[in-house]
Design an enzyme around this catalytic site. Structure first.
Site, short mmCIF file in Angstrom:
data_model
loop_
_atom_site.label_atom_id
_atom_site.label_comp_id
_atom_site.label_asym_id
_atom_site.label_seq_id
_atom_site.Cartn_x
_atom_site.Cartn_y
_atom_site.Cartn_z
N ARG A 74 2.10 -4.20 -1.51
CA ARG A 74 1.98 -2.96 -0.67
C ARG A 74 0.49 -3.09 0.01
NH1 ARG A 74 -0.34 2.50 -3.37
NH2 ARG A 74 0.12 3.96 -1.68
N VAL A 115 -2.29 -1.52 9.66
CA VAL A 115 -3.52 -0.66 10.62
C VAL A 115 -4.45 -1.70 10.94
CG1 VAL A 115 -5.44 0.68 9.90
CG2 VAL A 115 -3.37 0.87 8.70
N HIS A 149 10.63 -2.27 -2.49
CA HIS A 149 10.82 -1.15 -3.46
C HIS A 149 11.43 -1.28 -4.81
CE1 HIS A 149 9.76 2.28 -0.32
NE2 HIS A 149 8.59 1.39 -0.38
N ASP A 161 -5.76 -8.38 9.53
CA ASP A 161 -7.17 -8.79 9.57
C ASP A 161 -7.96 -8.67 8.14
OD1 ASP A 161 -7.38 -6.11 9.68
OD2 ASP A 161 -8.59 -6.01 11.45
N PRO A 208 3.47 4.76 7.87
CA PRO A 208 4.53 5.44 7.82
C PRO A 208 4.38 6.38 6.32
CG PRO A 208 5.21 3.16 7.43
CD PRO A 208 3.93 2.99 7.69
N ASN A 255 -4.56 4.96 0.88
CA ASN A 255 -5.03 3.86 0.35
C ASN A 255 -5.54 4.10 -1.26
OD1 ASN A 255 -3.99 2.09 2.14
ND2 ASN A 255 -5.93 2.25 3.33
N HIS A 297 -0.05 -2.33 3.78
CA HIS A 297 -1.01 -1.48 4.34
C HIS A 297 -2.01 -2.08 5.39
CE1 HIS A 297 -0.44 2.42 1.70
NE2 HIS A 297 0.73 1.55 1.80
N ASP A 298 -2.29 -3.18 5.15
CA ASP A 298 -3.29 -4.04 6.02
C ASP A 298 -2.87 -4.30 7.33
OD1 ASP A 298 -5.80 -5.37 6.45
OD2 ASP A 298 -4.61 -7.46 6.48
#
Length: 316
Positions: free
Chosen positions: A66, A74, A193, A78, A162, A95, A70-71
């Site tokens: 996850r 966005v 998931h 990086d 999302p 987050n 998430h990195d």
């Protein structure tokens, strides 16, 4: 050191090592074996650390997958999610429940001992995500490396993620398409998931009158969710094993999130769900590795861009 690397490779062979290095990753300036000369034991060090971590705390496998997702969604892959700061990505609502930062710090410390200022935190995230899957009985794949670490982390940028309560498949496919990911990638990556747990607050809005959720399953969830902070397995009975059972649940309208349910709205995504639900894990494993390579190539910094952080939580 060479013998250790050989042992590592031999350990991975029974776990179905898929070579899925894609042209898109190469176009981004990433290469498999980027550290062969500068830090030849880099991937072995990451795997060894991850092996001990997942053995002691299996739930961190889902957390690290996850975190990598998430990195990458966005500002690209990086490692901006790792930076501390009052207005950094870490502080954004999506987050606040992300876990595993200490794992990345631990791996980074080992790599700094072996090869100072050489291996980026962004590459550690990609390698740790791969190893998290491998160590939970899932596939392995060749990870193109060579990412550099970003210097910017802005909380408001997380609006690109999302939400779990996404209203329609068109919204979700559009979000993925903006990152260069296909409808197939969406379904395949949703298969992550199969690992982990969720707070009831992430799906409680579905438990009263959502026709896309199996009524009998909704009743069971209502009985469990006495509080929004209650934790529920996303893939009951299989939360620590990477497999195709998630797709079986979704095909029966038993996915926890709205983002799971909408996969049945579109003929193309529905066909992928039902195909993987049939139990052919080898096809899903191959596709998952390929989609992970694509995702982990989003917006990467390479060459002289960015930096190689000494601490993953702080700019140099």
């Amino acid at each position: 050191m060479a013998s250790k690397a050989l042992v590592f490779l031999l350990l991975l062979l029974p776990l179905a090592l898929f070579s899925v290095f894609s042209g898109s990753a190469e176009a981004q300036g990433l290469t498999v074996g980027f550290y062969n000369n500068t830090c030849p034991d880099a991937e072995t060090i990451v795997y060894n650390e991850m092996s001990g971590i997942i053995k002691n705390a299996p739930s961190l496998a889902a957390a690290l997958l996850r975190m990598h997702f998430h990195d990458c969604f966005v500002r690209g892959c990086d490692a901006s999610i790792l930076l501390n700061g009052s207005e950094a990505e870490k502080t954004a609502f999506p987050n606040l429940s992300v876990r595993g930062f200490g794992v990345i710090d631990r791996v980074k410390a080992k790599l700094e001992q072996a090869c100072p200022a050489t291996v980026s935190c962004a590459d550690i995230l990609a390698l740790a995500a791969r190893d998290a899957v491998t160590l939970t009985n899932g596939p392995s794949w060749a990870v193109p490396t060579g990412r550099r670490d970003g210097r910017v982390s802005i909380r408001d940028d997380t609006n690109q993620l999302p939400p779990p309560n996404v209203p329609s498949i068109s919204d979700l496919t559009h979000t993925f398409a903006c990152k260069g990911l296909s409808a197939k990638d969406l379904v395949v990556l949703s298969g992550a998931h199969t690992l982990g747990i969720s707070h009831c607050s992430s799906f409680s809005h579905r438990l009263q009158s959502d026709d896309s959720l199996d009524p009998a399953y909704a009743a069971k969830l209502r009985a469990k969710c006495k509080s929004d902070t209650t934790l529920v397995e996303m893939d009951p009975g299989s939360r620590s094993t990477f497999d195709t059972s998630y797709f079986e649940l979704v095909s029966k309208r038993r996915g926890l999130f709205a983002s799971d349910a909408v996969l049945l709205q579109d003929p193309q995504t529905r066909a992928y769900v039902r195909g993987y639900a049939s139990g052919c894990s080898s096809e899903f494993f191959k596709d998952f590795g390929e989609s992970m390579v694509k995702m982990s190539s989003i917006g990467v910094l390479t060459g002289t861009e960015g930096e190689i952080r000494k601490l993953c939580s702080a700019r140099n």
